[in-house]
Design a protein around this motif. Sequence first.
Motif, mmCIF file in Angstrom:
data_model
loop_
_atom_site.group_PDB
_atom_site.id
_atom_site.type_symbol
_atom_site.label_atom_id
_atom_site.label_comp_id
_atom_site.label_asym_id
_atom_site.label_seq_id
_atom_site.Cartn_x
_atom_site.Cartn_y
_atom_site.Cartn_z
ATOM 1 N N ALA A 214 2.833 -12.348 -2.568
ATOM 2 C CA ALA A 214 2.152 -12.977 -1.429
ATOM 3 C C ALA A 214 1.716 -11.973 -0.382
ATOM 4 O O ALA A 214 0.776 -12.226 0.392
ATOM 5 N N GLN A 215 2.372 -10.830 -0.328
ATOM 6 C CA GLN A 215 1.991 -9.778 0.630
ATOM 7 C C GLN A 215 0.965 -8.809 0.052
ATOM 8 O O GLN A 215 0.649 -7.788 0.664
ATOM 9 N N GLY A 216 0.460 -9.093 -1.135
ATOM 10 C CA GLY A 216 -0.544 -8.207 -1.732
ATOM 11 C C GLY A 216 0.039 -6.967 -2.384
ATOM 12 O O GLY A 216 -0.678 -6.009 -2.666
ATOM 13 N N LYS A 217 1.352 -6.976 -2.623
ATOM 14 C CA LYS A 217 2.007 -5.825 -3.220
ATOM 15 C C LYS A 217 2.263 -6.074 -4.710
ATOM 16 O O LYS A 217 2.401 -7.217 -5.140
ATOM 17 N N ILE A 218 2.311 -5.001 -5.449
ATOM 18 C CA ILE A 218 2.580 -5.106 -6.869
ATOM 19 C C ILE A 218 3.649 -4.076 -7.241
ATOM 20 O O ILE A 218 3.625 -2.927 -6.786
ATOM 21 N N ASN A 219 4.625 -4.508 -8.001
ATOM 22 C CA ASN A 219 5.762 -3.657 -8.378
ATOM 23 C C ASN A 219 5.551 -3.189 -9.818
ATOM 24 O O ASN A 219 5.668 -3.981 -10.767
ATOM 25 N N ILE A 220 5.244 -1.928 -9.966
ATOM 26 C CA ILE A 220 5.009 -1.349 -11.290
ATOM 27 C C ILE A 220 6.173 -0.478 -11.671
ATOM 28 O O ILE A 220 6.604 0.387 -10.885
ATOM 29 N N GLN A 221 6.703 -0.679 -12.871
ATOM 30 C CA GLN A 221 7.794 0.149 -13.374
ATOM 31 C C GLN A 221 7.317 0.933 -14.598
ATOM 32 O O GLN A 221 6.778 0.357 -15.538
#
Length: 222
Positions: A214-221
């Motif tokens: 929702a904050q426009g962030k993406i978690n890439i691992q």
Amino acid sequence: YTQGNIVLGTEDRWAAGKNILISRCNTANIYLSENGQAPRGAENIFIRENVVRDAIYFAGVRNVIVENNLIEGGLIYGNGMINVRNNIFQRRTSWVINNFYGGSFENNIFLSSDAFATNNGNYYYNNIFKGTDPLGNEFSSGNLFNVSDLFINQSGVSFSYQHTYHLPASSPARGAGTQGTDCGIYGGSSPYKEGAVPANPHIQFKSIPTQTDAQGKINIQV
């Protein structure tokens, strides 16, 4: 991966091959002449980080380095100026070292010691033998015999990608090599590479969501 063999000198124009590197292959036999026994003039051969499912036939070739290989069979027809170091010999064939003269062996692990034949004038430094001393009158120094619990996961006399040939902390091969180095394929100046890939970084795992939060962030691992 070759189903068959690597062979030098099958044609006269290639018979005296020089400065050849055989690295990170999985092959049956390696013949340094067309039949592995008769010399054809090859020299300066480097054989490193391979899986050899059978044997290496040296054909009297000089100036050969054999290091950090997994060898299911053995070595035959060596004649001086051959340095064999940091290999694992599993002995799937009826012999391990045969018709070998004036070679230098150091920091290797031999999982069998009952198949050394017709050898003379070789030097064995800081090798590990799972069985009893097979060296007879050969010069030897710093070798260990009748050892066990060498690897994290290994069984039988054949190579498997499911095995783990790293040394646990309790392994007698740790620090047993020349100058306090480890014996086996992960010691020495050219340690075996997992999967035989180059040493530069490779991606083994990645997880990339299909959308942001929702904050426009993406978690890439990775």
